[in-house]
Design a protein around this motif. Structure first.
Motif, PDB file in Angstrom:
ATOM      1  N   GLU B 132       0.843  -1.207   0.000  1.00 23.74           N
ATOM      2  CA  GLU B 132       0.000   0.000   0.000  1.00 23.74           C
ATOM      3  C   GLU B 132       0.876   1.254   0.000  1.00 23.74           C
ATOM      4  OE1 GLU B 132      -3.760  -1.906   2.578  1.00 23.74           O
ATOM      5  OE2 GLU B 132      -2.253  -0.637   3.571  1.00 23.74           O
ATOM      6  N   GLY B 133       1.967   1.185   0.748  1.00 21.90           N
ATOM      7  CA  GLY B 133       2.897   2.315   0.804  1.00 21.90           C
ATOM      8  C   GLY B 133       3.524   2.598  -0.551  1.00 21.90           C
ATOM      9  N   TYR B 134       3.980   1.539  -1.242  1.00 23.75           N
ATOM     10  CA  TYR B 134       4.575   1.726  -2.575  1.00 23.75           C
ATOM     11  C   TYR B 134       3.556   2.310  -3.549  1.00 23.75           C
ATOM     12  CZ  TYR B 134       8.954  -0.653  -1.515  1.00 23.75           C
ATOM     13  OH  TYR B 134      10.179  -0.973  -1.002  1.00 23.75           O
ATOM     14  N   ALA B 135       2.314   1.791  -3.491  1.00 22.17           N
ATOM     15  CA  ALA B 135       1.278   2.273  -4.406  1.00 22.17           C
ATOM     16  C   ALA B 135       0.992   3.760  -4.156  1.00 22.17           C
ATOM     17  CB  ALA B 135       0.007   1.452  -4.239  1.00 22.17           C
ATOM     18  N   ALA B 136       0.970   4.150  -2.872  1.00 22.78           N
ATOM     19  CA  ALA B 136       0.658   5.548  -2.539  1.00 22.78           C
ATOM     20  C   ALA B 136       1.842   6.468  -2.821  1.00 22.78           C
ATOM     21  CB  ALA B 136       0.257   5.645  -1.063  1.00 22.78           C
ATOM     22  N   MET B 137       3.072   5.902  -2.799  1.00 20.21           N
ATOM     23  CA  MET B 137       4.248   6.753  -2.960  1.00 20.21           C
ATOM     24  C   MET B 137       4.261   7.425  -4.331  1.00 20.21           C
ATOM     25  SD  MET B 137       8.302   5.998  -2.571  1.00 20.21           S
ATOM     26  CE  MET B 137       8.280   5.018  -1.111  1.00 20.21           C
ATOM     27  N   LYS B 138       3.863   6.685  -5.375  1.00 20.06           N
ATOM     28  CA  LYS B 138       3.962   7.226  -6.743  1.00 20.06           C
ATOM     29  C   LYS B 138       3.195   8.538  -6.939  1.00 20.06           C
ATOM     30  CE  LYS B 138       5.061   2.865  -8.900  1.00 20.06           C
ATOM     31  NZ  LYS B 138       4.544   1.724  -9.648  1.00 20.06           N
ATOM     32  N   PRO B 139       1.862   8.563  -6.722  1.00 21.08           N
ATOM     33  CA  PRO B 139       1.159   9.834  -6.943  1.00 21.08           C
ATOM     34  C   PRO B 139       1.622  10.938  -5.992  1.00 21.08           C
ATOM     35  CG  PRO B 139      -0.296   8.213  -5.898  1.00 21.08           C
ATOM     36  CD  PRO B 139       0.938   7.482  -6.325  1.00 21.08           C
ATOM     37  N   ASN B 140       1.999  10.553  -4.760  1.00 14.54           N
ATOM     38  CA  ASN B 140       2.433  11.574  -3.812  1.00 14.54           C
ATOM     39  C   ASN B 140       3.770  12.193  -4.209  1.00 14.54           C
ATOM     40  OD1 ASN B 140       0.499  11.965  -1.502  1.00 14.54           O
ATOM     41  ND2 ASN B 140       0.593   9.735  -1.535  1.00 14.54           N
ATOM     42  N   LEU B 141       4.738  11.359  -4.628  1.00 15.80           N
ATOM     43  CA  LEU B 141       6.027  11.914  -5.062  1.00 15.80           C
ATOM     44  C   LEU B 141       5.860  12.703  -6.361  1.00 15.80           C
ATOM     45  CD1 LEU B 141       8.890   9.361  -4.296  1.00 15.80           C
ATOM     46  CD2 LEU B 141       8.255  11.466  -3.097  1.00 15.80           C
ATOM     47  N   LYS B 142       4.888  12.300  -7.183  1.00 17.62           N
ATOM     48  CA  LYS B 142       4.620  13.039  -8.417  1.00 17.62           C
ATOM     49  C   LYS B 142       4.195  14.476  -8.090  1.00 17.62           C
ATOM     50  CE  LYS B 142       1.964  12.479 -12.611  1.00 17.62           C
ATOM     51  NZ  LYS B 142       0.784  11.857 -13.191  1.00 17.62           N
ATOM     52  N   TYR B 143       3.400  14.614  -7.042  1.00 13.31           N
ATOM     53  CA  TYR B 143       2.981  15.960  -6.620  1.00 13.31           C
ATOM     54  C   TYR B 143       4.181  16.773  -6.135  1.00 13.31           C
ATOM     55  CZ  TYR B 143       0.637  19.641  -3.960  1.00 13.31           C
ATOM     56  OH  TYR B 143       0.237  20.866  -3.456  1.00 13.31           O
ATOM     57  N   VAL B 144       5.077  16.130  -5.376  1.00  7.55           N
ATOM     58  CA  VAL B 144       6.277  16.830  -4.898  1.00  7.55           C
ATOM     59  C   VAL B 144       7.153  17.207  -6.094  1.00  7.55           C
ATOM     60  CG1 VAL B 144       8.254  16.755  -3.328  1.00  7.55           C
ATOM     61  CG2 VAL B 144       6.179  15.471  -2.762  1.00  7.55           C
ATOM     62  N   ASP B 174      14.678   7.410   2.350  1.00  5.92           N
ATOM     63  CA  ASP B 174      15.943   7.129   1.675  1.00  5.92           C
ATOM     64  C   ASP B 174      16.833   6.257   2.554  1.00  5.92           C
ATOM     65  OD1 ASP B 174      17.457   7.494  -0.669  1.00  5.92           O
ATOM     66  OD2 ASP B 174      18.731   8.980   0.338  1.00  5.92           O
ATOM     67  N   PHE B 175      16.746   6.453   3.860  1.00  8.22           N
ATOM     68  CA  PHE B 175      17.554   5.674   4.799  1.00  8.22           C
ATOM     69  C   PHE B 175      17.252   4.183   4.665  1.00  8.22           C
ATOM     70  CE2 PHE B 175      18.782   3.733   8.793  1.00  8.22           C
ATOM     71  CZ  PHE B 175      19.932   4.403   9.151  1.00  8.22           C
ATOM     72  N   ILE B 176      15.976   3.865   4.450  1.00  8.46           N
ATOM     73  CA  ILE B 176      15.636   2.450   4.303  1.00  8.46           C
ATOM     74  C   ILE B 176      15.584   2.055   2.814  1.00  8.46           C
ATOM     75  CG2 ILE B 176      14.549   2.077   6.541  1.00  8.46           C
ATOM     76  CD1 ILE B 176      11.888   2.756   5.386  1.00  8.46           C
ATOM     77  N   GLY B 177      16.065   2.956   1.946  1.00  6.13           N
ATOM     78  CA  GLY B 177      16.272   2.604   0.536  1.00  6.13           C
ATOM     79  C   GLY B 177      14.995   2.468  -0.269  1.00  6.13           C
ATOM     80  N   ASP B 178      13.957   3.224   0.083  1.00  6.53           N
ATOM     81  CA  ASP B 178      12.672   2.997  -0.575  1.00  6.53           C
ATOM     82  C   ASP B 178      12.290   4.034  -1.626  1.00  6.53           C
ATOM     83  OD1 ASP B 178      11.511   0.522   0.136  1.00  6.53           O
ATOM     84  OD2 ASP B 178      11.371   1.211   2.199  1.00  6.53           O
ATOM     85  N   ILE B 179      13.219   4.899  -1.996  1.00  2.00           N
ATOM     86  CA  ILE B 179      12.865   5.892  -3.024  1.00  2.00           C
ATOM     87  C   ILE B 179      13.584   5.572  -4.336  1.00  2.00           C
ATOM     88  CG2 ILE B 179      12.967   8.319  -3.685  1.00  2.00           C
ATOM     89  CD1 ILE B 179      12.733   9.064  -0.795  1.00  2.00           C
ATOM     90  N   ASP B 180      12.821   5.513  -5.422  1.00  2.97           N
ATOM     91  CA  ASP B 180      13.410   5.371  -6.749  1.00  2.97           C
ATOM     92  C   ASP B 180      13.580   6.786  -7.317  1.00  2.97           C
ATOM     93  OD1 ASP B 180      14.093   4.976  -9.341  1.00  2.97           O
ATOM     94  OD2 ASP B 180      12.438   3.619  -9.827  1.00  2.97           O
ATOM     95  N   TRP B 181      14.788   7.348  -7.103  1.00  2.00           N
ATOM     96  CA  TRP B 181      15.023   8.758  -7.447  1.00  2.00           C
ATOM     97  C   TRP B 181      14.919   9.019  -8.952  1.00  2.00           C
ATOM     98  CZ3 TRP B 181      14.753  12.183  -3.747  1.00  2.00           C
ATOM     99  CH2 TRP B 181      15.095  11.818  -2.436  1.00  2.00           C
ATOM    100  N   SER B 182      15.144   7.974  -9.768  1.00  2.00           N
ATOM    101  CA  SER B 182      15.154   8.192 -11.223  1.00  2.00           C
ATOM    102  C   SER B 182      13.765   8.601 -11.738  1.00  2.00           C
ATOM    103  CB  SER B 182      15.622   6.918 -11.940  1.00  2.00           C
ATOM    104  OG  SER B 182      14.638   5.908 -11.789  1.00  2.00           O
ATOM    105  N   ARG B 183      12.718   8.279 -10.965  1.00  2.00           N
ATOM    106  CA  ARG B 183      11.360   8.624 -11.415  1.00  2.00           C
ATOM    107  C   ARG B 183      10.980  10.069 -11.117  1.00  2.00           C
ATOM    108  NH1 ARG B 183       8.211   3.670 -11.841  1.00  2.00           N
ATOM    109  NH2 ARG B 183       6.364   4.987 -11.838  1.00  2.00           N
ATOM    110  N   VAL B 184      11.725  10.704 -10.219  1.00  2.00           N
ATOM    111  CA  VAL B 184      11.367  12.068  -9.807  1.00  2.00           C
ATOM    112  C   VAL B 184      12.602  12.975  -9.847  1.00  2.00           C
ATOM    113  CG1 VAL B 184       9.270  11.624  -8.474  1.00  2.00           C
ATOM    114  CG2 VAL B 184      11.484  11.168  -7.417  1.00  2.00           C
TER     115      VAL B 184
END
Lengths: 222, 222
Positions: B132-144, B174-184
């Motif tokens: 659920e966290g991964y699914a929610a991360m995409k639209p939220n990081l897109k807004y950022v 980022d500390f737990i390695g959960d951001i795919d920076w290439s997408r944003v």
């Protein structure tokens, strides 16, 4: 006309209605059914939540905490945060305690199960969540009773945003009949004083389809 | 000495560490294992949560939002909320968006499952919550990313509390390695600027037992 998008039985929205009333700032209240995710509303507040205040000059102010800080800066005639740094810390601490800790443990459980589920058509209340809410209500209301016993108003000897935040939460719980006032007499006395303020009147005439508040809800001598 | 009771991988605590650093206010950081419910700590903050700031004069300031408003009023040399009413609404709106909406949908899911469960000995991460966290991360990081593309700093053309709140959340993820920076890419550029500020250095050397951050976590040219 200043406009507030809100839901009647939301403690965050009620806090803003009380503060606007106390500061004598007239406004039109519009019910926003947030679960319908209306695009025009999401454009105003990407978080998709009420309350959202829209000023006459077009300034859009979402989030109850943001609105309170804004109103305090924009309309400083009726200050509600206290004067000294220590007073302001205590007022904001209690607001954060009610809107965070108390909401998580108590209000959101009851409002989520008894009100939001009904309004948004998401089924029946979950008995387990309500039981957790009742169990958490006792120690939390005991803390509020301790404050009410030892201080004129909740944050000290002056009426503050802490009182409006607290009254907003307790009035929502009272609307659905979930407070046993006989256990917390000091809270009851304090709440009777809050309830008799003019800013409280609109809240006492709120009606929500399918939910009937107890007789004493709107009674000033409850 | 000014003292901050905190947890290293808490976005709310990191926001305060960044703000104290940016305002050049020295402090001693003490890790508070909140799940142990230490009575002396509960006496300081009945909500039982970090961060709690204790000033040299004995003033106890709990809750990250309360601390930020306090620091802004007490130490106004480095203002972080903006100047005009509209700027201050936008800064506070974004802080509330990150600390409320983004936290609920993204940060708290990852930190709760991957960090807090491990630290407090409450079992293994729940895969459903992480998905659920991964699914929610995409639209939220897109807004950022949208904000970072269109503004110098997240709230406008000035560095503000919104940037520190955002950086606090993203640095935990980022500390737990959960951001795919290439997408944003715009978020990455903005985050690289944040990461190179002196106030960020202590966060990059945080270590948590049993969790190894990715190699690029502390790298300024990640």
């Amino acid at each position: 006309m200043r406009t507030l998008f809100h839901l009647p039985i939301s403690p965050y929205c009620r806090k803003i209605r009380l503060v606007l009333g106390e500061k004598r700032l007239p406004f039109e209240a519009i019910v926003e059914r947030v679960w319908e995710e209306r695009p025009e509303f999401l454009a105003m507040n990407p978080a998709g939540e009420v309350p959202v205040l829209v000023e006459d000059n077009g300034l859009i102010v979402p989030d109850s905490h943001v609105i309170c800080e804004y109103l305090e800066e924009a309309y400083s005639d009726t200050p509600l945060l206290g004067r000294t740094l220590a007073e302001r810390v205590e007022v904001r601490r209690l607001v954060a305690w009610f809107d965070g800790h108390f909401a998580d443990e108590v209000t959101n459980r009851f409002i989520g199960e008894r009100v939001m589920k009904r309004l948004s058509g998401r089924g029946n209340p979950d008995g387990t969540v309500l039981r957790e809410g009742y169990a958490a209500m006792k120690p939390n209301l005991k803390y509020v009773n301790h404050l009410a016993e030892n201080r004129t108003w909740l944050a000290g000897n002056f009426l503050s945003l802490a009182d409006f935040a607290a009254a907003a939460h307790l009035s929502c719980l009272d609307f659905i009949g979930d407070i046993d006032w006989s256990r917390v007499p000091a809270v009851r006395d304090w709440y009777a004083r809050m309830k008799s303020r003019p800013c409280f009147r609109p809240l006492l005439s709120d009606r929500v389809s399918g939910i009937t508040p107890p007789d004493y809800y709107a009674n000033l001598d409850f």
